[in-house]
Write an enzyme that holds these catalytic residues in place. Structure first.
Site, PDB file in Angstrom:
ATOM      1  N   LEU A  29      29.087  18.333 -20.113  1.00 15.19           N
ATOM      2  CA  LEU A  29      30.155  18.208 -21.093  1.00 15.19           C
ATOM      3  C   LEU A  29      30.575  19.556 -21.679  1.00 15.19           C
ATOM      4  CD1 LEU A  29      28.891  15.058 -23.014  1.00 15.19           C
ATOM      5  CD2 LEU A  29      30.329  15.171 -20.971  1.00 15.19           C
ATOM      6  N   GLY A  32      36.406  19.973 -24.055  1.00 17.48           N
ATOM      7  CA  GLY A  32      37.433  19.010 -23.661  1.00 17.48           C
ATOM      8  C   GLY A  32      36.924  17.580 -23.732  1.00 17.48           C
ATOM      9  N   HIS A  33      35.704  17.335 -23.227  1.00 15.90           N
ATOM     10  CA  HIS A  33      35.115  16.005 -23.337  1.00 15.90           C
ATOM     11  C   HIS A  33      34.902  15.620 -24.801  1.00 15.90           C
ATOM     12  CE1 HIS A  33      33.492  17.351 -19.301  1.00 15.90           C
ATOM     13  NE2 HIS A  33      34.033  16.190 -18.980  1.00 15.90           N
ATOM     14  N   GLY A 143      41.649  13.021 -20.401  1.00 17.12           N
ATOM     15  CA  GLY A 143      42.303  14.289 -20.660  1.00 17.12           C
ATOM     16  C   GLY A 143      43.536  14.483 -19.798  1.00 17.12           C
ATOM     17  N   ASP A 146      43.660  16.259 -15.946  1.00 17.85           N
ATOM     18  CA  ASP A 146      43.657  15.519 -14.685  1.00 17.85           C
ATOM     19  C   ASP A 146      44.866  14.588 -14.673  1.00 17.85           C
ATOM     20  OD1 ASP A 146      41.092  16.432 -13.447  1.00 17.85           O
ATOM     21  OD2 ASP A 146      40.297  15.645 -15.316  1.00 17.85           O
ATOM     22  N   SER A 181      36.999  23.118 -17.871  1.00 20.70           N
ATOM     23  CA  SER A 181      36.574  22.304 -16.733  1.00 20.70           C
ATOM     24  C   SER A 181      35.102  22.555 -16.480  1.00 20.70           C
ATOM     25  CB  SER A 181      37.380  22.667 -15.476  1.00 20.70           C
ATOM     26  OG  SER A 181      36.817  22.076 -14.316  1.00 20.70           O
TER      27      SER A 181
END
EC number: 6.3.2.1
Length: 280
Positions: A29, A32-33, A143, A146, A181
């Site tokens: 993680l 962003g997560h 997100g 993707d 990422s």
């Protein structure tokens, strides 16, 4: 926070909750997560997260075996973020012997990531469908980075009448614009220094659009020119596509467009995108 590894155990614990926000992840993680978790916490009374590196979305020559994993660190981050349930199934729990049912969207396999990675979205749609059936979330958070995945999942939810609201959260970036990422860990220092060229190409095209450019090919050419100035960057594709069909556009119409690209830095492949909102 409860950590469950079997479907039966997860369903038993999930029964104690009503409305539930859900964040599916492949672990390792980053911020962003955690932004997805934060949004879920703000909108839902309880939050579940899955950690599962899904083998069916990796091609035979891709990085499934070496995909970064650190479950202990992930769980510590999720507990600190106030997550209620975490589902961490082994592969055999999700794909038992004899498994043979997949969710397929043929159109998704014809463009962008689908064309570059045959079978990828079959794996993505199948595992997300399974997770939705297991978790039974009210809302699920993904997100924007993707982008094609969000299109595929929204269509799957519509087509299969899955009762979950899909929430798309803006891409989280480093200070120099590089989209966060899990694969960024693969970049060596020179590649990491070069990687923000993706963001620069997207931003330049977005600025040209804001100035009035509506030619899809002109924007693609601009992005290719900027990428070509970075010797370490080897583009897989550069796209200006319809935001729903993801078909390449000659002219950008009232629906706006999705700018997207995939770029290789030796063995590391990065993707990024930018949504061009409809013109006023």
């Amino acid at each position: 926070m409860k950590v469950l590894t079997t479907i039966a155990d997860f369903r038993r614990e999930r029964a104690a909750f009503g409305s539930l926000g859900f964040v599916p992840t492949m672990g390792y993680l980053h911020q962003g997560h955690l932004a997805l978790v934060e949004r879920a916490r703000a909108e839902c009374p309880a939050v579940a997260v899955s950690i599962f590196v899904n083998p069916t979305q990796f091609g035979p020559n891709e990085d499934y075996a070496r995909y970064p994993r650190d479950t202990a660190r992930d769980l510590a981050l999720l507990e600190a973020a106030g997550v209620d349930l975490v589902f961490v199934p082994p592969v055999e729990e999700m794909y038992p012997p004899g498994f043979g049912t997949y969710v397929i969207q043929p159109a998704a396999d014809e463009v962008l990531e689908g064309a570059a990675r045959p079978g990828h979205f079959r794996g993505v749609a199948t595992v997300v469908c399974k997770l939705f059936n297991i978790v039974q979330p009210t809302k699920s958070y993904f997100g924007q980075k993707d982008a094609q995945q969000t299109v595929v999942i929204r269509q799957m939810v519509r087509d299969l009448n899955i009762p979950v609201e899909i929430v798309i959260v803006p891409t989280v970036r480093e200070a120099d614009g590089l989209a966060l990422s899990s694969r960024n860990v693969y970049l060596h220092p020179a590649q990491r220094a070069a990687a923000p060229v993706l963001y620069r190409a997207l931003r330049a095209a977005a600025e040209r659009y804001a100035a009035g450019e509506r030619s899809g090919e002109a924007l693609r050419a601009l992005m290719r020119e900027i990428l070509a100035a970075e010797p370490l960057a080897k583009p897989d594709y550069v796209s200006v596509a319809h935001p729903l069909t993801l078909r390449e556009l000659d002219q950008i119409g009232p629906e706006g467009a999705l700018l997207s690209l995939a770029v290789r830095f030796d063995q590391v492949r990065l993707i990024d995108n930018w949504v061009l909102e409809p013109a006023p």
